[in-house]
Design an enzyme around this catalytic site. Structure first.
Site, short mmCIF file in Angstrom:
data_model
loop_
_atom_site.label_atom_id
_atom_site.label_comp_id
_atom_site.label_asym_id
_atom_site.label_seq_id
_atom_site.Cartn_x
_atom_site.Cartn_y
_atom_site.Cartn_z
N LYS A 141 0.83 -1.21 0.00
CA LYS A 141 0.00 0.00 0.00
C LYS A 141 0.87 1.26 0.00
CE LYS A 141 -1.45 1.67 4.05
NZ LYS A 141 -1.30 3.06 4.45
N ASN A 142 1.83 1.33 0.91
CA ASN A 142 2.56 2.59 1.07
C ASN A 142 3.50 2.89 -0.09
OD1 ASN A 142 1.20 3.18 3.35
ND2 ASN A 142 2.81 2.56 4.77
N CYS A 171 -4.50 13.01 12.86
CA CYS A 171 -4.88 11.65 12.50
C CYS A 171 -5.36 10.96 13.77
CB CYS A 171 -3.74 10.93 11.79
SG CYS A 171 -2.81 9.80 12.77
N ARG A 197 0.12 14.70 13.02
CA ARG A 197 1.11 14.23 12.03
C ARG A 197 1.39 15.40 11.10
NH1 ARG A 197 -0.88 8.75 9.50
NH2 ARG A 197 1.10 8.81 8.40
N ASP A 227 4.69 0.63 11.95
CA ASP A 227 3.44 0.03 11.44
C ASP A 227 3.26 -1.42 11.89
OD1 ASP A 227 2.94 2.43 10.24
OD2 ASP A 227 3.63 1.82 8.25
N ARG A 265 -8.50 -0.21 4.71
CA ARG A 265 -7.67 0.80 4.05
C ARG A 265 -6.35 0.21 3.56
NH1 ARG A 265 -6.75 6.29 7.07
NH2 ARG A 265 -5.41 6.39 5.24
N1 EPU Z 1 7.10 14.38 10.67
C1 EPU Z 1 7.20 15.72 10.98
N2 EPU Z 1 6.96 16.63 10.00
C2 EPU Z 1 6.66 16.28 8.73
C3 EPU Z 1 6.58 14.91 8.40
C4 EPU Z 1 6.81 13.97 9.40
O1 EPU Z 1 7.45 16.08 12.13
O2 EPU Z 1 6.48 17.15 7.88
C5 EPU Z 1 7.37 13.37 11.70
C6 EPU Z 1 6.13 12.52 12.00
O3 EPU Z 1 5.28 13.13 12.94
C7 EPU Z 1 6.75 11.24 12.51
C8 EPU Z 1 8.03 11.12 11.69
O4 EPU Z 1 8.28 12.43 11.17
O5 EPU Z 1 7.09 11.37 13.85
C9 EPU Z 1 7.98 10.16 10.53
O6 EPU Z 1 6.79 10.37 9.76
P1 EPU Z 1 6.80 10.13 8.19
O7 EPU Z 1 6.71 11.44 7.49
O8 EPU Z 1 7.91 9.23 7.85
O9 EPU Z 1 5.41 9.39 7.99
P2 EPU Z 1 4.45 9.47 6.73
O10 EPU Z 1 5.22 9.65 5.49
O11 EPU Z 1 3.34 10.43 7.01
C10 EPU Z 1 4.53 6.91 6.23
C11 EPU Z 1 3.55 5.80 6.12
C12 EPU Z 1 3.00 5.48 7.50
C13 EPU Z 1 4.15 5.10 8.41
C14 EPU Z 1 5.20 6.21 8.44
C15 EPU Z 1 6.43 5.87 9.24
C16 EPU Z 1 2.66 6.13 3.91
C17 EPU Z 1 1.51 6.47 3.06
N3 EPU Z 1 2.47 6.19 5.23
O12 EPU Z 1 3.82 8.02 6.76
O13 EPU Z 1 2.15 4.34 7.33
O14 EPU Z 1 3.69 4.87 9.72
O15 EPU Z 1 5.60 6.52 7.09
O16 EPU Z 1 7.06 4.76 8.71
O17 EPU Z 1 3.72 5.77 3.42
C18 EPU Z 1 0.37 2.90 7.88
O18 EPU Z 1 0.58 2.31 6.81
O19 EPU Z 1 -0.36 2.43 8.79
C19 EPU Z 1 1.04 4.18 8.11
C20 EPU Z 1 0.60 5.04 9.02
#
Ligand code: EPU
Length: 421
Positions: A22-23, A116, A121, A305, A397
Site C-alpha cells: 500500500k505505502n 490523525c 502528524r 506500522d 484501508r
Molecule cells: N514528521 C514531521 N513533519 C513532517 C513529516 C513527518 O514532524 O512534515 C514526523 C512525523 O510526525 C513522525 C516522523 O516524522 O514522527 C515520521 O513520519 P513520516 O513522514 O515518515 O510518515 P508518513 O510519510 O506520514 C509513512 C507511512 C505510514 C508510516 C510512516 C512511518 C505512507 C503512506 N504512510 O507516513 O504508514 O507509519 O511513514 O514509517 O507511506 C500505515 O501504513 O499504517 C502508516 C501510518
C-alpha cells in the site's frame, strides 16, 4: 458498515500470497503526475487507500483502468491541480500529489491533512523543503497554496527522517532546475521503489536507498511500466498470525530482505523462520512465546506500522516485554481495546509494558486505525471464544480482504454487516 466475528483458537496452516505494498503504491501513483502519458503499475493492492488515491487522481483529470491488480494511469488528460478536503481528510498520503503537481504545473492547491486518529502528524517538513526548492507557499482556509516560476535545486537537510517529505521532495526535484541534495532522506523500501521508478521515467538520482540523495533536474519524465513491491507490513502481520496461533504458514511473493528485523525479533521469541527466495516459512508449532522488547525506528529498524501487532503478540509471552514507539509517541489507541480482551498492559510515555501470559478471552472491540485493527484481529485469532472487531473500514484501508487470506489458512473469521458503530 462491516465487522469481523472471530472464533479464536484455530492453528493457522498453509500458504498465503502477500499483496502489493500500500505505502509504495501510494507514492508511485502520484509520481505518474510527473509525466504525460500512459503508465502501468503492476501488483497494486485492492485496498481502500488505492481507491481513494484513484478518486483523487481522477478528480485531477487522470484517466485510469484498474483490473486484476494492474493499474493503467493516463496523465495526459489532467485538468485540475487541486486536491480537495474530501479526499485528503480520508487519507493523509493524498499530500503526495503536492510535489508532482507543483513540479509539472508550477502551481498546486492541496488541502491540509489535519490530525490523525492517534495524534498530530505535521507536514512542515514537506512544505519547508518545497520552499527551499523556490516554491512560494501560503496556507489559506485549510489549504496549501503552492506556486513557483520554476523549481530550483537546493540543499535540503531533514531534521527528522520522513518517508512522505522525502518522497514529495524527490518527486518535485526531478523536474527542478539544477541539483538538489537531500541529507537524512528516508531509506524505507517504499522510497527506494519510488526512486527506482523515477529513474526509469528518466530522472537522474544518485544515492538511491541511502540517506544522502542527489537529484539532477531534467526537463521531462516519460511514462513507464512499474512493478510494485510486496507489502512488508501485511507480511509481518501474517507472520505474527502464525506465531499467535502456534501455526505453520508459508508466505509467498514476499521480499525477505525488507523483513529482516521482524524475522530476527520473531526468532528471538521462539518462532522458526526459513527464507527461500520470495518465500518465508514460519513455524510456531512448538513455541512457548518468549518476551521480546521492540523499539520502533526508521528502516531497517522495527517499523512503527508493526508496533500494535507486536503488542498483541507479546500478550501471549511468558514474561514482561517493553514496546517503545519512537516514530509516533501516541500510537497506543489499541491498548484499551486489548485490555478488554484480558491483556495486562501499562502505557508509560511512548512505551507499552506488557505483562504476558494472561489468557485472552473474546469480547467486542473497536478499531481506531489501520494497524490497531490488525492488532485486534490477531488478538481475536488467539483469544478463547468469540471476538467481534467493529469499524473494520480502518483495516480495509491497507489490507486486501484479510479475512479471505486468514480463512484460507484455517482461521474462523467472517465479515458481517452491522448497524453497530
Ligand atoms: N514528521 C514531521 N513533519 C513532517 C513529516 C513527518 O514532524 O512534515 C514526523 C512525523 O510526525 C513522525 C516522523 O516524522 O514522527 C515520521 O513520519 P513520516 O513522514 O515518515 O510518515 P508518513 O510519510 O506520514 C509513512 C507511512 C505510514 C508510516 C510512516 C512511518 C505512507 C503512506 N504512510 O507516513 O504508514 O507509519 O511513514 O514509517 O507511506 C500505515 O501504513 O499504517 C502508516 C501510518
Amino acid at each position: 458498515m462491516d465487522k469481523f466475528v472471530i472464533r479464536g483458537g484455530k492453528k493457522l496452516s498453509g500458504r498465503v500470497t502477500v499483496s502489493g505494498a500500500k505505502n509504495s503504491v501510494l507514492a508511485l501513483m502520484p509520481a505518474t503526475l510527473l509525466n504525460n502519458g500512459r503508465n502501468i503499475i503492476n501488483n497494486v493492492p485492492e485496498v481502500a487507500d488505492t481507491y481513494t488515491m484513484l478518486k483523487l487522481l481522477n478528480f485531477l483529470g487522470v484517466e485510469f483502468n484498474f483490473e486484476n491488480h494492474r493499474l493503467t494511469v493516463d496523465t495526459s488528460t489532467i485538468t485540475h491541480q487541486e486536491a480537495p478536503y474530501e479526499h485528503v481528510k480520508k487519507m493523509r498520503a493524498s499530500v503526495y500529489v503536492l510535489g508532482p503537481l507543483l513540479a509539472r504545473y508550477k502551481s498546486a492547491k492541496v488541502s491540509l491533512p489535519g490530525g490523525c486518529a492517534w495524534g498530530p502528524r505535521p507536514i512542515n517538513l514537506h512544505l519547508e523543503a518545497l520552499k527551499k526548492l523556490n516554491a512560494e507557499i501560503e496556507l489559506e482556509e485549510g489549504y496549501i497554496l503552492a506556486k513557483c516560476k520554476e523549481l530550483i535545486g537546493a540543499k535540503i537537510h531533514f531534521d527528522i527522517s520522513s518517508v512522505g517529505a522525502t518522497g514529495n521532495t524527490i518527486m518535485a526535484a526531478t523536474l527542478a532546475k539544477g541539483t538538489t541534495l537531500i541529507t537524512n532522506a528516508a531509506t524505507e523500501p517504499e522510497i527506494v521503489e519510488l526512486e527506482k521508478s523515477l529513474v526509469k521515467m528518466g530522472a537522474r538520482i544518485d544515492g538511491i536507498g541511502t540517506s544522502t540523495v542527489e537529484i539532477e533536474g531534467v526537463d521531462e519524465l516519460l511514462p513507464i511500466e512499474m512493478n510494485n513491491i510486496p507489502d512488508r507490513i501485511e507480511a509481518g502481520t501474517l507472520m505474527i498470525s502464525a506465531a499467535m496461533t502456534k501455526g505453520r504458514i508459508t508466505l509467498e511473493k514476499v521480499e525477505p530482505s525488507h523483513l529482516e528485523t521482524i524475522i530476527y525479533k520473531l526468532e528471538d521469541s521462539g518462532v522458526k523462520c526459513n527464507v527461500h527466495n520470495d518465500l518465508i516459512d514460519i513455524d510456531a508449532t512448538e513455541i512457548d512465546v518468549l518476551p521480546v522488547d521492540i523499539s520502533t525506528s526508521t528502516y531497517p529498524g522495527f517499523p512503527t506500522d508493526m508496533q500494535a501487532q507486536w503488542t498483541a503478540y507479546m500478550t501471549l509471552a511468558r514474561g514482561t516485554s517493553r514496546i517503545t514507539d519512537n516514530i509516533y509517541f501516541d500510537r497506543f489507541k489499541h491498548i484499551p481495546e486489548l485490555t478488554r480482551l484480558g491483556a495486562q498492559i501499562e502505557v508509560m510515555r511512548n512505551s507499552a509494558v506488557v505483562t504476558g501470559g494472561k489468557s485472552l478471552k473474546g469480547a467486542k472491540v473497536m478499531s481506531t486505525d489501520l494497524r490497531a485493527s490488525a492488532c485486534l484481529v490477531l488478538a481475536g485469532l488467539a483469544a478463547e471464544g468469540e471476538t467481534e472487531v467493529l469499524r473494520i473500514y480502518h483495516l480495509d484501508r491497507g489490507y486486501q480482504r484479510i479475512e479471505e487470506k486468514l480463512q484460507k489458512l484455517g482461521a474462523d473469521i467472517e465479515r458481517v454487516k452491522t448497524q453497530e458503530y
